[in-house]
Write a protein that holds these residues in place. Sequence first.
Motif, PDB file in Angstrom:
ATOM      1  N   GLN A   1       2.692   0.877   3.653  1.00  0.00           N
ATOM      2  CA  GLN A   1       4.050   0.343   3.735  1.00  0.00           C
ATOM      3  C   GLN A   1       5.075   1.196   2.995  1.00  0.00           C
ATOM      4  O   GLN A   1       6.282   1.045   3.173  1.00  0.00           O
ATOM      5  N   ALA A   2       4.602   2.082   2.138  1.00  0.00           N
ATOM      6  CA  ALA A   2       5.507   2.947   1.378  1.00  0.00           C
ATOM      7  C   ALA A   2       4.725   4.190   0.973  1.00  0.00           C
ATOM      8  O   ALA A   2       3.512   4.280   1.176  1.00  0.00           O
ATOM      9  N   GLY A   3       5.421   5.156   0.402  1.00  0.00           N
ATOM     10  CA  GLY A   3       4.739   6.365  -0.031  1.00  0.00           C
ATOM     11  C   GLY A   3       5.731   7.433  -0.437  1.00  0.00           C
ATOM     12  O   GLY A   3       6.940   7.236  -0.388  1.00  0.00           O
ATOM     13  N   TYR A   4       5.162   8.573  -0.848  1.00  0.00           N
ATOM     14  CA  TYR A   4       6.043   9.680  -1.195  1.00  0.00           C
ATOM     15  C   TYR A   4       6.202  10.582   0.029  1.00  0.00           C
ATOM     16  O   TYR A   4       5.330  10.656   0.895  1.00  0.00           O
ATOM     17  N   ASN A  52       0.851  -1.182   0.000  1.00  0.00           N
ATOM     18  CA  ASN A  52       0.000   0.000   0.000  1.00  0.00           C
ATOM     19  C   ASN A  52       0.890   1.237   0.000  1.00  0.00           C
ATOM     20  O   ASN A  52       1.674   1.445   0.933  1.00  0.00           O
ATOM     21  N   VAL A  53       0.763   2.051  -1.043  1.00  0.00           N
ATOM     22  CA  VAL A  53       1.667   3.183  -1.248  1.00  0.00           C
ATOM     23  C   VAL A  53       0.887   4.490  -1.150  1.00  0.00           C
ATOM     24  O   VAL A  53      -0.079   4.703  -1.882  1.00  0.00           O
ATOM     25  N   GLY A  54       1.315   5.367  -0.252  1.00  0.00           N
ATOM     26  CA  GLY A  54       0.629   6.635  -0.046  1.00  0.00           C
ATOM     27  C   GLY A  54       0.999   7.678  -1.072  1.00  0.00           C
ATOM     28  O   GLY A  54       2.157   7.811  -1.470  1.00  0.00           O
ATOM     29  N   THR A  55      -0.007   8.426  -1.520  1.00  0.00           N
ATOM     30  CA  THR A  55       0.209   9.504  -2.464  1.00  0.00           C
ATOM     31  C   THR A  55      -0.625  10.711  -2.051  1.00  0.00           C
ATOM     32  O   THR A  55      -1.526  10.589  -1.212  1.00  0.00           O
ATOM     33  N   GLY A  56      -0.327  11.877  -2.615  1.00  0.00           N
ATOM     34  CA  GLY A  56      -1.036  13.090  -2.251  1.00  0.00           C
ATOM     35  C   GLY A  56      -2.329  13.258  -3.025  1.00  0.00           C
ATOM     36  O   GLY A  56      -2.828  12.319  -3.657  1.00  0.00           O
ATOM     37  N   TYR A  74       3.012   9.598   9.019  1.00  0.00           N
ATOM     38  CA  TYR A  74       2.260   9.092  10.171  1.00  0.00           C
ATOM     39  C   TYR A  74       1.651   7.728   9.860  1.00  0.00           C
ATOM     40  O   TYR A  74       1.624   6.829  10.711  1.00  0.00           O
ATOM     41  N   LEU A  75       1.136   7.556   8.635  1.00  0.00           N
ATOM     42  CA  LEU A  75       0.545   6.276   8.245  1.00  0.00           C
ATOM     43  C   LEU A  75       1.599   5.181   8.144  1.00  0.00           C
ATOM     44  O   LEU A  75       1.320   4.008   8.421  1.00  0.00           O
ATOM     45  N   LEU A 106       4.868  -8.441  -7.624  1.00  0.00           N
ATOM     46  CA  LEU A 106       4.414  -7.606  -6.516  1.00  0.00           C
ATOM     47  C   LEU A 106       3.141  -6.879  -6.908  1.00  0.00           C
ATOM     48  O   LEU A 106       2.987  -6.454  -8.058  1.00  0.00           O
ATOM     49  N   ARG A 107       2.228  -6.743  -5.965  1.00  0.00           N
ATOM     50  CA  ARG A 107       0.989  -6.016  -6.216  1.00  0.00           C
ATOM     51  C   ARG A 107       0.968  -4.773  -5.327  1.00  0.00           C
ATOM     52  O   ARG A 107       1.176  -4.850  -4.122  1.00  0.00           O
ATOM     53  N   THR A 108       0.720  -3.609  -5.954  1.00  0.00           N
ATOM     54  CA  THR A 108       0.678  -2.356  -5.216  1.00  0.00           C
ATOM     55  C   THR A 108      -0.704  -1.736  -5.305  1.00  0.00           C
ATOM     56  O   THR A 108      -1.426  -1.914  -6.287  1.00  0.00           O
ATOM     57  N   SER A 109      -1.046  -1.007  -4.273  1.00  0.00           N
ATOM     58  CA  SER A 109      -2.308  -0.283  -4.226  1.00  0.00           C
ATOM     59  C   SER A 109      -2.021   1.124  -3.718  1.00  0.00           C
ATOM     60  O   SER A 109      -1.332   1.283  -2.713  1.00  0.00           O
ATOM     61  N   THR A 110      -2.508   2.151  -4.409  1.00  0.00           N
ATOM     62  CA  THR A 110      -2.238   3.516  -3.987  1.00  0.00           C
ATOM     63  C   THR A 110      -3.317   4.011  -3.029  1.00  0.00           C
ATOM     64  O   THR A 110      -4.492   3.663  -3.159  1.00  0.00           O
TER      65      THR A 110
END
Length: 354
Positions: free
Chosen positions: A104-107, A54-58, A96-97, A81-85
Motif C-alpha cells: 500500500q506504500a513504499g519508497y 504494507n510498506v515496500g523497501t529496498g 509495480y507492487l 496504525l500497524r505497518t509491515s515492511t
Amino acid sequence: MSAKRCSGNSKKGRILGVLLVTICVCLLLAGCNKSEGSASTGSSSARAKTDILNVGTGSVGGTDNVVVEAISSVVNSNTDLRTSTVTTAGGAEILYLLESGDIQAGYAGTIDVINALNGTDVFDHAIDQSHMLQCFGFVTWDLPIVVLADSDIETYEDLEGKRVGLSPVGSSTASVLMAVFDAYGLTDKIRIDNFTWNEGYTALKDGRLDAFVGSWSNGAPISGLLELKATDGIRLLSMDPEIAEAIHEMNAGLGGGYLTSAEEDSIPEGVEILCPTNSGLIVADASVSEEDMYQYTKAVLDNLDTLKATSTYFNGFEEVCTGVCIESVPFHPGAAKALKEAGYWQDSFIVYGE
C-alpha cells in the motif's frame, strides 16, 4: 419382562437423545450470538489488527531500507496504525507492487516516479499516478562511482572494459547509473554486475569488481562505505558537468550534486566531486485512507528527534521533506494534511482528488 425392560430403556434413550440435541442447539446458538456480539462490540479492535500498511523497501543495507524500517518502528510505537515492511529489489518493483495492490506504500526514487508515469526505462507500461501519490521526501542521494584508493581508474572513461557493480536490477540507483553510462556511451563497453549493497562493497574489496556505486544520503555515507574506507581506502570519480545536464534532460528526477571534504574525508581539501543525484520519496496508493496516511506522516514529523537518534540518514530531513518532491505529481490527502499542519506545505503542490 425382558422385552418390556428393553422397550422402557429405548424410550428413555430417545428422551435423553432429544434433550442432548436441544442442549447442543442452545449452546450453538449462544456461541453464535456471542461471536456476533464480539465482532460488533469489538470493531475498533478488529480494525487495529487487520488495518496493516504494507510498506515496500529496498535491499538490506540501503538507505531506504534503514529509513523505512525506522519509520515503521516509530509509527507502530506512536499510533494505532500497524505497518509491515516488505523487502524488494527497489523502487521500480515497489511501484509495480503498488499498482497490483500487493503493498500500500513504499519508497520510490524521483527517477522511478517519472519513468513510471511515462512508461519508460524498466517500466513496460505507464502506471497511473493514483498508485504513487507523494507523501514526503526523505533523502537526496549522491551516487558517485567508487574505486579502491590504489586503483588506476581515474575517470568514468577509464571504466571501459572494467567490471562495475551496481545495486539490484530495478533499484533506483541502478537506473540512475545506467542513465549516466548511457550518456557517456559506456553501456556496452563495461561489464555490469548487480549486488546488494553489502555484497557489492565486499566484492570490490575482494577484487571481484573494479568499481561499485557509492551512496551518500543527505551527505552521510552508507554503512558499507565506512567499513571499506577503514580497511582499504576509497576514491570517488567525478562526473562531467555536461553529463549531469544530459541525464537531467533524460529524466527530470535526475540531477547533479557536489561532495566535498566536508562530507567525505577521502576527498582532498578544495576538491569538488560532481555526482549523479536521485531523491527518495515515500509514496502511497490512493486506496490508503486519509486517516491512515495522516497518522503515518504525522508520526514521522512529530518524532524526528527519535528518528535522527536512530540514523544519521534523517539529518537534514527538514530540507528534503518537501524540497525534493515533484510539483507535477499529486500528494496523498492524508500526507498533505499532516504537512500543512507542520508548515511544510508549498502552494505549488497539488492534492489528489482536489
